[in-house]
Motif scaffolding. Structure first.
Motif, PDB file in Angstrom:
ATOM      1  N   GLN A   1       0.833  -1.216   0.000  1.00  0.00           N
ATOM      2  CA  GLN A   1       0.000   0.000   0.000  1.00  0.00           C
ATOM      3  C   GLN A   1       0.867   1.264   0.000  1.00  0.00           C
ATOM      4  O   GLN A   1       0.499   2.307   0.555  1.00  0.00           O
ATOM      5  CB  GLN A   1      -0.943   0.001   1.217  1.00  0.00           C
ATOM      6  CG  GLN A   1      -1.867  -1.196   1.296  1.00  0.00           C
ATOM      7  CD  GLN A   1      -2.691  -1.397   0.027  1.00  0.00           C
ATOM      8  OE1 GLN A   1      -3.338  -0.479  -0.431  1.00  0.00           O
ATOM      9  NE2 GLN A   1      -2.652  -2.608  -0.524  1.00  0.00           N
TER      10      GLN A   1
ATOM     11  N   THR B   1       2.882   4.560  -1.587  1.00  0.00           N
ATOM     12  CA  THR B   1       2.696   5.558  -2.633  1.00  0.00           C
ATOM     13  C   THR B   1       3.977   5.790  -3.418  1.00  0.00           C
ATOM     14  O   THR B   1       3.945   6.340  -4.509  1.00  0.00           O
ATOM     15  CB  THR B   1       2.231   6.897  -2.023  1.00  0.00           C
ATOM     16  OG1 THR B   1       3.187   7.315  -1.034  1.00  0.00           O
ATOM     17  CG2 THR B   1       0.869   6.741  -1.361  1.00  0.00           C
TER      18      THR B   1
ATOM     19  N   ASN C   1      -0.175  -1.627  -4.574  1.00  0.00           N
ATOM     20  CA  ASN C   1       0.279  -0.472  -3.818  1.00  0.00           C
ATOM     21  C   ASN C   1      -0.663   0.696  -4.101  1.00  0.00           C
ATOM     22  O   ASN C   1      -1.784   0.485  -4.566  1.00  0.00           O
ATOM     23  CB  ASN C   1       1.734  -0.140  -4.186  1.00  0.00           C
ATOM     24  CG  ASN C   1       2.717  -1.105  -3.533  1.00  0.00           C
ATOM     25  OD1 ASN C   1       2.824  -1.148  -2.306  1.00  0.00           O
ATOM     26  ND2 ASN C   1       3.438  -1.888  -4.334  1.00  0.00           N
ATOM     27  N   GLN C   2      -0.193   1.909  -3.839  1.00  0.00           N
ATOM     28  CA  GLN C   2      -1.011   3.100  -4.084  1.00  0.00           C
ATOM     29  C   GLN C   2      -0.272   4.031  -5.059  1.00  0.00           C
ATOM     30  O   GLN C   2      -0.389   5.258  -4.964  1.00  0.00           O
ATOM     31  CB  GLN C   2      -1.269   3.840  -2.758  1.00  0.00           C
ATOM     32  CG  GLN C   2      -1.968   3.019  -1.694  1.00  0.00           C
ATOM     33  CD  GLN C   2      -3.442   2.815  -2.007  1.00  0.00           C
ATOM     34  OE1 GLN C   2      -4.096   3.718  -2.496  1.00  0.00           O
ATOM     35  NE2 GLN C   2      -3.954   1.631  -1.726  1.00  0.00           N
ATOM     36  N   LEU C   3       0.485   3.445  -5.965  1.00  0.00           N
ATOM     37  CA  LEU C   3       1.302   4.244  -6.885  1.00  0.00           C
ATOM     38  C   LEU C   3       0.432   5.062  -7.838  1.00  0.00           C
ATOM     39  O   LEU C   3      -0.463   4.518  -8.494  1.00  0.00           O
ATOM     40  CB  LEU C   3       2.221   3.332  -7.705  1.00  0.00           C
ATOM     41  CG  LEU C   3       3.207   2.449  -6.917  1.00  0.00           C
ATOM     42  CD1 LEU C   3       4.015   1.588  -7.885  1.00  0.00           C
ATOM     43  CD2 LEU C   3       4.133   3.310  -6.063  1.00  0.00           C
ATOM     44  N   CYS C   4       0.716   6.370  -7.923  1.00  0.00           N
ATOM     45  CA  CYS C   4       0.027   7.247  -8.867  1.00  0.00           C
ATOM     46  C   CYS C   4       0.867   7.483 -10.117  1.00  0.00           C
ATOM     47  O   CYS C   4       0.365   7.994 -11.115  1.00  0.00           O
ATOM     48  CB  CYS C   4      -0.306   8.590  -8.211  1.00  0.00           C
ATOM     49  SG  CYS C   4      -1.541   8.433  -6.892  1.00  0.00           S
TER      50      CYS C   4
ATOM     51  N   ASN D   1      -2.891  -0.599  -8.682  1.00  0.00           N
ATOM     52  CA  ASN D   1      -2.355   0.663  -8.191  1.00  0.00           C
ATOM     53  C   ASN D   1      -3.334   1.774  -8.565  1.00  0.00           C
ATOM     54  O   ASN D   1      -4.519   1.504  -8.803  1.00  0.00           O
ATOM     55  CB  ASN D   1      -0.960   0.914  -8.775  1.00  0.00           C
ATOM     56  CG  ASN D   1       0.128   0.181  -8.007  1.00  0.00           C
ATOM     57  OD1 ASN D   1       0.477   0.579  -6.894  1.00  0.00           O
ATOM     58  ND2 ASN D   1       0.673  -0.888  -8.593  1.00  0.00           N
ATOM     59  N   LYS D   2      -2.844   3.016  -8.631  1.00  0.00           N
ATOM     60  CA  LYS D   2      -3.717   4.148  -8.957  1.00  0.00           C
ATOM     61  C   LYS D   2      -3.157   4.941 -10.132  1.00  0.00           C
ATOM     62  O   LYS D   2      -3.268   6.164 -10.190  1.00  0.00           O
ATOM     63  CB  LYS D   2      -3.885   5.056  -7.733  1.00  0.00           C
ATOM     64  CG  LYS D   2      -4.632   4.392  -6.580  1.00  0.00           C
ATOM     65  CD  LYS D   2      -4.872   5.365  -5.440  1.00  0.00           C
ATOM     66  CE  LYS D   2      -5.711   4.717  -4.337  1.00  0.00           C
ATOM     67  NZ  LYS D   2      -5.992   5.652  -3.222  1.00  0.00           N
TER      68      LYS D   2
END
Length: 603
Positions: free
Chosen positions: A411, A413, A436-439, A460-461
């Motif tokens: 999780q 970024t 994860n929360q990768l943008c 991810n994001k």
């Protein structure tokens, strides 16, 4: 060139009209004029109930223009006309053909598929030059014996008729290379078939065959044999000695045991899905050194032999819907692009690993090999002994032994620098930053551009793809599932080795145009988006594309031209709002869907 000229008793104003009932008005004069020049005439889809007499007599009668004393330029002299060599009268309402067919002895191609023919005229024997005859999708119950006189015939398409037998002497078609008898009512194949020594492709699928003659193995040049959807309980052992055989389809039969293939060194695809096979042994696999595709789905297999790992050429393995409870770890050493395991009571691999796809399963199996060998050598050394104190969150074991850089399910970024620092001088071929929360894509991934071939950024994001990813020149597998992507950059066309891309569960409304510019792509997975259209003409140019998953999108219609994408072996369209093809067609599989679409391409 001698011609039988029309005498003066004919009314020149009648043009091409035959005596008695006439259908010539349905054929534009310009079309006939062009046919005299090119030698080709296409009358497909004109709602014809019979073939106009002017067509049969196109090379016999004087053209209407000549009878009307119209001037001819030096390039349009009717007496220099070309004999008709190609006649297409498919997709009409023809119930019979006239014996006047003999007036076109120069024909090399005759296409009369998709009509209502119940028989063929005996005059067909006079078409000495005929090389291709397509009579598929008619209502033929039998063939005239005269058809066996066509010594130059190379392709004969008879699929989707009502044939129950073949005429005596059929084996005299000694030049025949392509024979399609699928979707008829044949209960047996004559032993004389073995004399069709030039045959390269034989399609017997969707008949009522309970056995194949052992003599079929004498077809020494045969490359493609399709016996799908019959009633076969056994296959002659001699089939395994067919040296030129490359593709063998035996799906949807009643097979319980497999033949061995001691001489089939060229066999590239073996399709055995939906049978009743219970056992797969080393003897069945040991000679399949060239095999690329092995389809065993929907059988009763309980185990997979270790010898499967010897098939180093294997790319696609389908074991779905069997009774397999465990897999040999050595399977992880195969270079598979597709592995299907759904519908098995597997106890040794967790479902979430299977759900991640082929490459994750293979990595897991490879890791089990390493774990087993490591444990046997030194049971007292814990796995954490390989991890340096300053790299407590870095899986050095994966980096060194699996060539895998993994930082997934955190999780996070951002990917910490020490993850990349840990690679040092090690070779990394796989990257897993999923869940994860990768943008955005980590910029330092560019450091791996010379070696990484497998990248997983799913869950991810990500809403855009950065330049760094487009520079991974060795990339073959890219997983971008479950992100927020709605487009892909044109720069991705530089990924000249990319074979598989997973774009499922994103926000695409069209198939990203750049995908058409990546000729190496073999699998495009873009289900569960909002795709409303695809370009069949550009897709046809993607010669390596074998899998296209468009399930659960917004396709209101499927372009018929998609049927020309014959390179597709798996086309998934369920869950879209289109009305045709109907579900019953989709259930028949990719080949049936493509054929359905091709039949609806407007002329």
């Amino acid at each position: 060139m001698s011609r039988q000229l029309r005498t003066s008793r004919f009314d020149p104003r009648a043009g091409f009209h035959a005596e008695g009932k006439d259908s010539g008005s349905s054929v534009p004069q310009g079309l006939l004029k062009a046919a005299r020049s090119s030698g080709q005439l296409n009358l497909a889809g004109r709602n014809l109930g019979e073939v106009p007499q002017c067509v049969w007599r196109i090379n016999v009668d004087i053209p209407e223009e000549a009878n009307q004393n119209l001037s001819f330029s030096s390039t349009e002299r009717w007496w220099d006309q070309t004999d008709l060599t190609k006649l297409i009268i498919s997709s009409n309402k023809l119930q019979s053909l006239s014996d006047d067919l003999r007036l076109l002895p120069a024909l090399t191609v005759l296409d009369i598929h998709d009509n209502q023919l119940t028989s063929l005229p005996s005059a067909i024997r006079e078409l000495d030059n005929l090389q291709k005859l397509n009579v598929s999708h008619n209502k033929l119950e039998m063939l005239p014996e005269e058809i066996t006189s066509l010594k130059n015939l190379k392709a004969l398409h008879l699929q989707h008729n009502e044939l129950t037998c073949l005429p005596e002497g059929f084996e005299q078609l000694s030049s025949l290379e392509d024979l399609d008898l699928s979707s008829n009512r044949l209960a047996a194949v004559p032993a004389g078939f073995a004399l069709l020594s030039s045959l390269l492709r034989l399609n017997l699928s969707s008949n009522q065959l309970k056995s194949l003659p052992a003599e079929i193995s004498r077809m020494k040049r045969l490359k493609h044999l399709d016996c799908d959807s019959n009633l076969l309980e056994t296959v002659p052992p001699d089939v395994g000695s067919m040296e030129s055989l490359e593709l063998l389809y035996l799906r949807r039969n009643k097979l319980r045991v497999l033949p061995e293939f001691p001489s089939s060194r060229q066999l590239k695809e073996l399709h055995l899905g939906e049978n009743q096979i219970e056992m797969l042994g080393a003897e069945h696999l040991q000679h399949l050194q060239a095999i690329l595709v092995l389809d065993l789905r929907g059988n009763k297999l309980r185990s997979v032999p270790e010898e499967m790992s010897l098939l180093q050429s294997l790319e696609r393995l389908d074991l779905s819907n069997n009774d397999i409870s465990s897999l040999p770890c050595s399977l992880g050493n195969l270079h598979l692009k597709f592995l299907a395991l759904e519908g098995n009571p597997l106890r040794t691999i967790r479902r979430e690993i299977i759900a991640k796809g082929t490459q994750e399963v293979l990595k897991y199996l490879r890791s089990k090999i390493k774990d087993d060998s490591g444990t046997s050598q030194n049971d007292s050394v814990p796995e954490t002994a390989m991890t340096l104190p300053s790299e407590s969150r870095v899986n050095v074991h994966a980096i060194v032994t699996l060539k895998l850089l993994e930082y997934s399910d955190k999780q996070a970024t951002l990917i910490p620098d020490d993850i990349f620092d840990a690679t040092r001088s090690n070779i990394i071929t796989s990257v897993n930053f999923s869940k994860n929360q990768l943008c955005e894509i980590p910029k330092r991934i560019i450091e791996l551009k010379e070696m990484v071939s497998d990248v997983n950024l799913s869950f991810n994001k990500l809403s855009f793809i950065s330049q760094e990813l487009c520079l991974l020149q060795k990339l073959t597998f890219l997983d971008l599932r479950n992100n927020f992507l709605s487009s892909l950059p044109e720069e991705m066309s530089s990924l000249t080795k990319l074979q598989t891309i997973n774009l499922s569960f994103n926000r695409f409304k069209v198939l990203p145009p750049v995908l058409y510019d990546i000729p190496t792509l073999e699998a495009v997975l873009i289900s569960n988006n909002q795709v409303g259209s695809v370009d069949p003409h550009k897709m046809k140019l993607m010669e390596n594309l074998s899998t296209l998953d468009l399930q659960n999108n917004d396709l209101l219609q499927i372009p018929p031209e998609l049927g020309n994408c014959v390179q597709l072996r798996t086309l998934l369209l369920d869950g879209n709002p289109f009305r045709v093809p109907r579900a019953a067609i989709l259930m028949k599989g990719t080949a049936a869907v493509l054929e359905y679409l091709r039949d609806r391409i407007p002329v």
